[in-house]
Design an enzyme around this catalytic site. Structure first.
Site, PDB file in Angstrom:
ATOM      1  N   CYS A 142     -76.544 -21.584 -38.943  1.00 30.48           N
ATOM      2  CA  CYS A 142     -77.299 -21.457 -37.689  1.00 30.48           C
ATOM      3  C   CYS A 142     -76.954 -22.508 -36.624  1.00 30.48           C
ATOM      4  O   CYS A 142     -76.817 -22.159 -35.447  1.00 30.48           O
ATOM      5  CB  CYS A 142     -78.791 -21.542 -37.974  1.00 30.48           C
ATOM      6  N   ARG A 192     -68.746 -34.391 -39.556  1.00 37.27           N
ATOM      7  CA  ARG A 192     -68.038 -33.441 -40.417  1.00 37.27           C
ATOM      8  C   ARG A 192     -68.884 -33.077 -41.636  1.00 37.27           C
ATOM      9  O   ARG A 192     -68.383 -32.967 -42.754  1.00 37.27           O
ATOM     10  CB  ARG A 192     -66.656 -33.975 -40.839  1.00 37.27           C
TER      11      ARG A 192
END
Ligand code: NAD
Length: 356
Positions: free
Chosen positions: A152, A187
């Site tokens: 999302c 990351r």
């Protein structure tokens, strides 16, 4: 022209309408899709995300239920949700165990992520969706109703970039980010890495920065940048910069940012000095993505509901459960190979016995 702040509530409205239309298309008296949130972490960011989700779901006519549980009961609660036909989506709030190793090999949080049913994984984080994303596979099978679920927060960044005009508009263009350079300062498996892959899959050159390294993602591959590559050097050439550093003290130097760059802050802290940033010509600044992220969560839930949980007689759009059939078929094939191997071993034993 000075920079502008992008109002994400306007972007969120588009998806609010889409969700309203979907709910209106359900047969009368059908209960709205239900998302269950499993909260076993004391992280205040997770709790406020859960509260936000509840509020947004209530406003949009979807059902959301948070279940607070002790960490040692998460696996059991997750299995119950997987088996419960009245639950259509599951979200687990991480981190729960952090990097604690699991009996299964990877970290226990990774193990939990992979234990969510593919039919209920609103976050697109299970192995099936993860590998599809990294292989740039957009459907689970040939059925157009079997679109893969995407994470999302990363998806909200893509929608925001589309709204900001970073994506090429022409529908015929395949690599709609061709020629664009993006830098993502984060990351993590939930935010930064999937976002880097999604932008690279659409044709961009993406620099993925973490505390100890910078990687360059280009469609289907990544390589570590050499020592001379710095966050400064990649931000200076970027058309898009996404910051997701979960630390209050972190501030991205605004003098690195070139004109007309889109800067998105996904972190719960402000990673950029907004006043300084908005002095740069043509910059578009998105201070937070939460409103669009919640809409992506709602959208993913509706998609899963349509693909796996809706009465097939009711929608009349072919067989949306092909993915399940495929999984069952794969499992049956593995079982058959196993049974045949056992039979062959047995026959070999009987043959040896007869020859003696
Ligand atoms: P995380 O802690 O799992 O990951 C943070 C990442 O940033 C890691 O890869 C870490 O190594 C990297 N990082 C930390 N300091 C860095 C630095 N100085 N330079 C480069 N990289 C650095 O967190 P996460 O789940 O990725 O979330 C990141 C932030 O985004 C948090 O503030 C979180 O609350 C927020 N978040 C927002 C949403 C939303 O939709 N609004 C959703 C998820 C997370």
């Amino acid at each position: 022209m000075p920079g502008e702040k992008v109002v994400t509530s306007k972007i969120a409205l588009t998806y609010k309408d889409e969700i309203r239309d979907f709910l209106a298309s359900l047969p009368p008296n059908t209960p709205a899709p239900l998302l269950v949130g499993l909260l076993a972490t004391s992280d205040p960011a997770a709790e406020s995300y859960a509260n936000w989700t509840k509020k947004a779901f209530e406003e949009d006519g979807l059902r959301y239920e948070v279940r607070k549980i002790e960490e040692q009961h998460v696996e059991e609660a997750l299995a119950q949700c997987n088996d419960d036909p009245n639950v259509h989506g599951i979200i687990v709030y991480y981190p729960i165990f952090g990097l604690t190793p699991s009996y299964s090999g990877s970290s226990h949080d990774d193990y939990l992520r992979d234990s969510v049913s593919v039919q209920k994984d609103v976050e697109g984080l299970t192995f099936t969706y993860r590998t599809s994303l990294y292989k740039n596979i957009r459907y689970l099978n040939s059925n157009p109703n079997s679109k893969c679920v995407l994470p999302c927060t990363a998806l909200s960044c893509v929608k925001i970039l589309e709204h900001c005009g970073v994506y090429a508009k022409s529908p015929g263009v395949h690599n709609r980010l061709q020629g664009k350079t993006c830098t993502i300062i984060n990351r993590s498996e939930i935010v930064g890495r999937p976002l880097a892959a999604m932008l690279a899959n659409d044709g961009a050159t993406v620099y993925s920065c973490d505390v100890d390294s910078i990687y360059k993602f280009e469609a289907g591959g990544l390589r570590r940048c050499d020592e001379g590559t710095t966050v400064k050097s990649v931000v200076e050439i970027s058309d898009v910069v996404v910051t997701g550093v979960p630390v209050k003290s972190y501030k991205l130097p605004t003098e690195w940012i070139k004109e007309n760059t889109v800067v998105i802050n996904v972190a719960s802290f402000k990673n950029v000095d907004a006043d300084e940033l908005l002095k740069i010509d043509g910059v578009k600044y998105v201070p937070m993505v939460g409103k669009v992220t919640v809409k992506m969560l709602e959208r993913n839930l509706c998609r899963l509901y349509k693909q796996y949980h809706m009465d097939r007689k009711g929608d009349g759009k072919g067989d949306p459960r092909d993915a399940l059939v495929k999984q069952a078929r794969d499992f049956a094939a593995i079982a058959a190979v196993g049974a045949l191997s056992l039979l062959a071993l047995k026959l070999a034993g009987i043959w040896r016995h007869c020859r003696k």
